[in-house]
Every structure is written in C-alpha cells, then in structure tokens.
Design a protein around this motif. Structure first.
Motif, PDB file in Angstrom:
ATOM      1  N   CYS A 223      -2.496   7.294   9.422  1.00 53.87           N
ATOM      2  CA  CYS A 223      -2.716   6.236  10.655  1.00 53.87           C
ATOM      3  C   CYS A 223      -1.272   5.702  10.858  1.00 53.87           C
ATOM      4  CB  CYS A 223      -3.271   5.272  10.062  1.00 53.87           C
ATOM      5  SG  CYS A 223      -4.944   5.719   9.335  1.00 53.87           S
ATOM      6  N   GLU A 224      -0.118   5.588   9.941  1.00 53.37           N
ATOM      7  CA  GLU A 224       1.041   4.921  10.244  1.00 53.37           C
ATOM      8  C   GLU A 224       2.161   5.985  10.340  1.00 53.37           C
ATOM      9  OE1 GLU A 224       2.080   1.205  10.400  1.00 53.37           O
ATOM     10  OE2 GLU A 224       0.116   1.403  11.107  1.00 53.37           O
TER      11      GLU A 224
ATOM     12  N   CYS B 254       0.626   9.098   5.315  1.00 53.61           N
ATOM     13  CA  CYS B 254      -0.326   8.271   5.817  1.00 53.61           C
ATOM     14  C   CYS B 254      -0.357   8.719   7.394  1.00 53.61           C
ATOM     15  CB  CYS B 254       0.167   7.063   5.608  1.00 53.61           C
ATOM     16  SG  CYS B 254      -0.535   5.615   6.589  1.00 53.61           S
TER      17      CYS B 254
ATOM     18  N   GLN C 114     -14.665  -4.059   5.312  1.00 54.25           N
ATOM     19  CA  GLN C 114     -14.805  -3.309   6.359  1.00 54.25           C
ATOM     20  C   GLN C 114     -14.328  -3.752   7.582  1.00 54.25           C
ATOM     21  OE1 GLN C 114     -17.382  -0.393   7.201  1.00 54.25           O
ATOM     22  NE2 GLN C 114     -17.401  -0.284   4.827  1.00 54.25           N
ATOM     23  N   PRO C 115     -13.925  -2.986   8.420  1.00 55.51           N
ATOM     24  CA  PRO C 115     -13.261  -3.726   9.665  1.00 55.51           C
ATOM     25  C   PRO C 115     -14.165  -4.537  10.588  1.00 55.51           C
ATOM     26  CG  PRO C 115     -13.256  -1.272  10.016  1.00 55.51           C
ATOM     27  CD  PRO C 115     -13.933  -1.547   8.681  1.00 55.51           C
TER      28      PRO C 115
ATOM     29  N   ARG D 129     -14.451  -7.747  13.809  1.00 51.37           N
ATOM     30  CA  ARG D 129     -13.806  -8.302  14.995  1.00 51.37           C
ATOM     31  C   ARG D 129     -13.130  -9.466  14.899  1.00 51.37           C
ATOM     32  NH1 ARG D 129     -18.919  -6.412  18.384  1.00 51.37           N
ATOM     33  NH2 ARG D 129     -19.752  -7.830  16.892  1.00 51.37           N
TER      34      ARG D 129
ATOM     35  N   TRP E 176     -18.995  -7.049   5.240  1.00 48.56           N
ATOM     36  CA  TRP E 176     -17.417  -6.933   5.284  1.00 48.56           C
ATOM     37  C   TRP E 176     -16.893  -7.751   4.038  1.00 48.56           C
ATOM     38  CZ3 TRP E 176     -15.160 -11.690   6.608  1.00 48.56           C
ATOM     39  CH2 TRP E 176     -16.001 -12.201   7.637  1.00 48.56           C
TER      40      TRP E 176
ATOM     41  N   GLY F  56      -2.610   1.316   7.808  1.00 47.60           N
ATOM     42  CA  GLY F  56      -3.188   1.456   8.954  1.00 47.60           C
ATOM     43  C   GLY F  56      -4.563   1.333   9.043  1.00 47.60           C
ATOM     44  N   TRP F  57      -5.257   2.027  10.153  1.00 40.90           N
ATOM     45  CA  TRP F  57      -6.779   1.709  10.538  1.00 40.90           C
ATOM     46  C   TRP F  57      -7.513   2.023   9.206  1.00 40.90           C
ATOM     47  CZ3 TRP F  57      -9.832  -0.728  13.556  1.00 40.90           C
ATOM     48  CH2 TRP F  57     -11.198  -0.293  13.674  1.00 40.90           C
ATOM     49  N   CYS F  58      -7.217   2.989   8.651  1.00 38.32           N
ATOM     50  CA  CYS F  58      -8.291   3.374   7.389  1.00 38.32           C
ATOM     51  C   CYS F  58      -7.860   2.470   6.122  1.00 38.32           C
ATOM     52  CB  CYS F  58      -8.210   4.825   7.213  1.00 38.32           C
ATOM     53  SG  CYS F  58      -7.139   5.405   5.939  1.00 38.32           S
ATOM     54  N   GLN F  59      -6.762   1.921   6.091  1.00 39.58           N
ATOM     55  CA  GLN F  59      -6.579   0.800   5.203  1.00 39.58           C
ATOM     56  C   GLN F  59      -6.168   1.766   3.664  1.00 39.58           C
ATOM     57  OE1 GLN F  59      -5.850  -2.978   4.946  1.00 39.58           O
ATOM     58  NE2 GLN F  59      -4.913  -1.830   6.832  1.00 39.58           N
TER      59      GLN F  59
ATOM     60  N   ARG G 102      -9.168  -4.523  -1.311  1.00 42.60           N
ATOM     61  CA  ARG G 102      -9.089  -5.014   0.252  1.00 42.60           C
ATOM     62  C   ARG G 102      -9.988  -6.171   0.616  1.00 42.60           C
ATOM     63  NH1 ARG G 102     -10.365   0.737   0.282  1.00 42.60           N
ATOM     64  NH2 ARG G 102      -8.637   2.031   0.364  1.00 42.60           N
TER      65      ARG G 102
END
Ligand SMILES: Cc1cc2nc3c(=O)[nH]c(=O)nc-3n(C[C@H](O)[C@H](O)[C@H](O)COP(=O)(O)OP(=O)(O)OC[C@H]3O[C@@H](n4cnc5c(N)ncnc54)[C@H](O)[C@@H]3O)c2cc1C
Length: 508
Positions: A395-396, A393, A465-466, A468, A89, A427-430, A461
């Motif tokens: 996701c958003e 988009c 990667q996402p 936690r 990440w 959103g989630w997928c950036q 980015r």
C-alpha cells in the motif's frame, strides 16, 4: 436496537452461534460485512449467477443449508435480526450493570432495508474469522499476483477465474481446494508448489489417517489435480514474479529445510496469474479493542484466549472460529455452537442440548488443527527471497531496504516503531497484509523470534474497519467524546490489562 446476543460474523462460527442462541430463546442480532451468509468457507455466488458458471459448492454444504434454514426460521419468528452488509468498526464495553454491556458502531448500506449505525447487546460473540497470510517476494506487487484466498473468493463468490494459466504456491492444505477449484473451472494450473516438506507431513501420517472426513476431502482434491494433470511439488516455492505491466512468469525454486532456495534449482514458468498463501491471519481488531487476553498460536498467529465455554477474559465476550486459532470449518462450527449455548447460559437460559458431545468433538478437531499447524510451519528462510528493493508494504510501497534501515540503523526494536519510521503497514490495509511479515522481519533483523507483543502491535487498530469520516463525525457518545478517542483509551487499558488477563483465563 438492543438484543441479548450480538454475533459479529456470519461465517460457520457466527452462524452456528446465532442458531444455538436463538434456539435457546434469546434475541440475537447477527452482523456481517458480507451480503450473503457463509463467511469464507461457505462463500457462494448470488442465485442469479449460480446457474451460469461452474459448480463451486464446497464440502459440507448440507450443514450450511441446515443452519441457513434454521436461521431463516428464527428470522421469521422475530428471534434473529440479520444485518447483512454491515461491518462493526468499533465495539465498546460498558461497566457491568443491569442493561446492555456492549455498544457496536456499524457501517453499512443495509442493502435497501435501512442501515443501522449503532446497536446494543448484553453479550457478544466475536466470530470475525481470518484473512490470507501472504509472504512478500520480488514481483509480488505485480497485477495478476493474488492471495490464494483472493483467487478462491473470486471464483466462489463471483464465478470469475483469476487467469488462464495459474501457478498456486505457498503452504498448507488450503492450496489443494484452491488449485482444484481453479482447474475444475477451466484454468490451466501450471503447478502447485507447497513449500512444506514431505517428511514433516509424514511425521503426522497416522493422525491424518484418523481424520477420515478430511482425508476423503483431500483425496477428492488430489483426484481432481490428477485428472487435470496438475503437477504438485513439495519443498518448492515461487521466489520471484516477473512482468512489465502484469505477471508474465514466475521463478520457482527448491527449498532447503529452512526455506532457503537451493542454488541451481530455479526454473521459470510462464503464467498470467499467481495465487499465493502461507496460512491465515485471524481478524483480531475487535477482541484486541475490547481488551481480550491474547496468545501466540503454534502457526505464529495472534489469537484470543478462551476457556472451555469459549469465554474470553472480558466478561460477556465470547470468541469462536478462526479468532481463537486457525482450525477449519468443522472446528468453527463446533466452537460457534458452544459460544451460543454459553451466552444463553450466562443470561440464565437452560439449554436443552448438553454440550458434552460438542466438547469431545471440539477437542478432537483442535487436536487435528494443532497437527496441521505443526505439519505446515512457515520457516525463516523466506526472508532470503527478498532484495533491498522488494516491497514489503504494497500500500505504501515500502521496500525491504527501508524497513531494514529503520531497524538496523534508526533504532526500531519492534515492528510498531519500524512502522512509524518506515511507513510500513500505514496504508489502506493498515498492515493486514504486511503485518505478519513485518513482525517476522523486524525480529529477524534484531536476531530474535517474533513474539506476541510484535503481533499485537499490528492487530491494535482503534477502528476495526474503514469508516467514512462523515459517519465518524456523526457518531457521538453520551459523554460527548467520539468513539475514536474512546478507542485510544480502551487500547491503553487493554494493553495494561492483557498479561493479567492472559494468566487468569483458562486455556483449553
Ligand atoms: C479467503 C479465505 C478462504 C478460505 N477458504 C477455505 C476453504 O476453501 N476450505 C477450508 O477448509 N477453509 C477455508 N478457509 C478457512 C476458513 O476461514 C475457515 O475454515 C472457516 O470459514 C472459518 O469460519 P469462521 O466463522 O471462523 O470465519 P469466516 O468464515 O472467515 O467468517 C467471518 C465473517 O466475519 C465477517 N466479519 C469480519 N470482521 C467483521 C466486522 N468487523 N464486522 C462485520 N463482519 C465482520 C466476515 O465478513 C465473514 O463473513 C478460508 C479462509 C480464508 C481467509
């Protein structure tokens, strides 16, 4: 954990790089987000599933089996550690010194073998591949509309057929294996709609004929489509999907040269799934994070600049496969092997295998890849398929009208500003899915072509990667800062260095 070469990605490129570097005697760590070796092209189901379903073995499996077996031997000999189910990440480069130059921050389960959170390496091979490149159209957010790669991944990795009546659409040779695979697995493929035009394809006929291997592969898919009576239409696209809770039908239209639908040619086809793909987007987060020089490829993708040895502009970092330009599995294998050999050379190991044969092979394959990119361009008329309420988009849930307003009325001159104003790509997928269309649409509204800066804006980015929040909080640096803060600093440094880097790097 410290090694000579860290390879990120166990697709064809990363696998070939790992085997080449290990064969030269280096200590290699191969990190991959997937549970099984193979990446996109050699994606395969777990053994337990394999006997139960359709045969999804891709072309060239023997080559994969050879590399997999070689890697297994190197793992047994202690030369390679394969960290499956781990994603990088964040990657950081340190000032050049005697020790390791790179620290990789990882995120993973370890599949019962124990997760690794951080590792160091002397050199780095980035082989992170690509993901699908869809284009938005009205209704593309309905359940049942998938990317072509998504439909294929379900089939190859899980033996799941995405629907009973499927429409395949988009552009590029990838549509053929997707449709052939689905038809062979029992789906009724209602049609393959290739937006590209036959004359563009015919222009390169002789070059295609020269590549006997790919020609045979293509002929095999065509034979499968014929056998299953699947209609194949060039110069057509799915311009809308319809349904209440899920897709029930699509509108297909004939396109003119610029991909504007020709009035009166629309027809509706009933289906319960749609697989769409307009090429691929290389996964550029890690090279961009490290400040590697980039360029725009002929297909409009942002890719890493590499020299003849697959070296990027950042010392010690190599790139191979789709990150250097979308070119297919054979090119990824050749580039990966060269990168592994070059990393060995940099660390003072004399490699037994002279790369001359490989260089010639890579040159031929790059030539073929450039031909394909020229034969299957994305034309600007697709923007005309959108309505103000069409989501750009997903996701958003940002509609085209809001993006248009951000650019036309609120002064956004580039996609990154458009993102900040409209929330497109937040959103989630950036922005992995909507980044390319947003860059194209923003430029189009500004009446210009999208450029490298537009694309780089979305590829930047700080976290690749996402991750936690708990893992992020635990990961503290020697100097007491956390990697996300350092990512921001690296980003700024990379931004400032990039044009120089691009000039310095020798393009092959
Ligand atoms: C969905 C999809 C399906 C495709 N199917 C075909 C096909 O059927 N036929 C064809 O000719 N071409 C296909 N391609 C093109 C294909 O990608 C290439 O031909 C080939 O697989 C490229 O090899 P590669 O090693 O560069 O990348 P990939 O095969 O994409 O491998 C990259 C690997 O890197 C891993 N990775 C990425 N980021 C990270 C990270 N941060 N940390 C850890 N691991 C990471 C991924 O999990 C993946 O395993 C497909 C592409 C996509 C996107």
């Amino acid at each position: 954990m410290t090694c000579d070469v860290a390879v990120i990605g166990a697709g064809p490129a990363g696998l070939a790089a790992s085997v080449a570097a290990a064969a030269a005697g280096l200590r290699v760590v191969l990190v991959d987000a997937g549970d099984r070796l193979g990446g996109q092209y050699f994606r395969h189901p777990p053994d337990a599933l394999r006997t139960a379903g359709p045969d999804v073995t891709p072309h060239g499996w023997a080559e994969f089996a050879r590399l997999r077996d070689a890697l297994t031997d190197h793992v047994a000999a202690g030369r390679v550690t394969h960290l499956a189910g781990h994603s990088v990440w964040y990657a950081e480069a340190h000032a050049v010194g005697a020790g390791a130059r790179f620290t990789l921050h990882l995120n993973g389960t370890g599949n019962g073998t124990g997760a690794v959170q951080e590792m160091r390496s002397r050199t780095l091979v980035v082989a992170t591949g690509a993901h699908d490149r869809p284009l938005p159209f009205p209704g593309w957010d309905l359940p049942g509309v998938l990317t072509a790669g998504g439909a294929q991944a379900l089939l190859k990795g899980n033996l799941v057929v995405a629907g009973r009546r499927i429409v395949v659409a988009g552009t590029g040779p990838f549509l053929l294996p997707v449709a052939a695979g689905l038809a062979s697995a029992g789906a009724r493929v209602e049609g393959v709609f290739e937006a590209g035009r036959p004359e563009r394809f015919a222009r390169h006929g002789v070059r295609f004929l020269r590549n006997a291997g790919k020609l045979a592969e293509g002929a095999g898919y065509a034979a499968t489509l014929l056998r299953h009576r699947v209609p194949f239409r060039m110069g057509h696209a799915v311009v809308a999907a319809h349904g209440d809770d899920a897709v029930e039908s699509v509108t297909v239209a004939r396109l003119d040269r610029d991909w504007t639908p020709v009035p009166g040619t629309e027809r509706v086809i009933e289906c319960d799934a749609v697989a769409v793909g307009y090429g691929f987007t290389p996964q550029m987060e890690i090279p961009v994070e490290l400040g590697c020089a980039t360029r725009t490829d002929a297909d409009g993708s942002l890719v890493v600049v590499v020299d003849a040895a697959q070296r990027t502009s950042v010392p010690g970092v190599y790139a191979a496969g789709e990150t250097t330009g979308v070119g297919g599995v054979q090119l990824a294998l050749a580039e990966g092997e060269l990168a592994g050999l070059a990393a060995a050379g940099e660390l003072g190991v004399r490699t037994a295998r002279p790369p001359r044969r490989l260089l010639a092979r890579r040159a031929g394959l790059r030539d073929f890849a450039a031909t394909l990119q020229d034969a299957y361009p994305v034309r600007p008329g697709w923007a005309g398929w959108l309505r103000p309420d069409t989501l750009v988009c997903r996701c958003e849930e940002v509609p085209y009208g809001r993006l248009d307003e951000a650019v036309r009325d609120l002064g956004a001159t580039d996609p990154r500003t458009a993102k900040l104003i409209s929330r497109v790509g937040m959103g989630w997928c950036q922005g992995r899915i909507c980044g390319y269309p947003t860059a194209c649409l923003t430029a189009r509204i500004r009446k210009r072509e999208p450029d490298r800066t537009d694309l780089a804006g979305f590829a930047r980015r700080p976290l690749a990667q996402p991750v936690r929040l708990g893992d992020l909080a635990q990961s503290t640096a020697d100097d007491g800062t956390d990697p996300a803060d350092r990512a921001d600093r690296t980003d700024l440094a990379g931004l400032a260095d990039e044009p120089d880097g691009a000039d310095r790097a020798e393009e092959v």
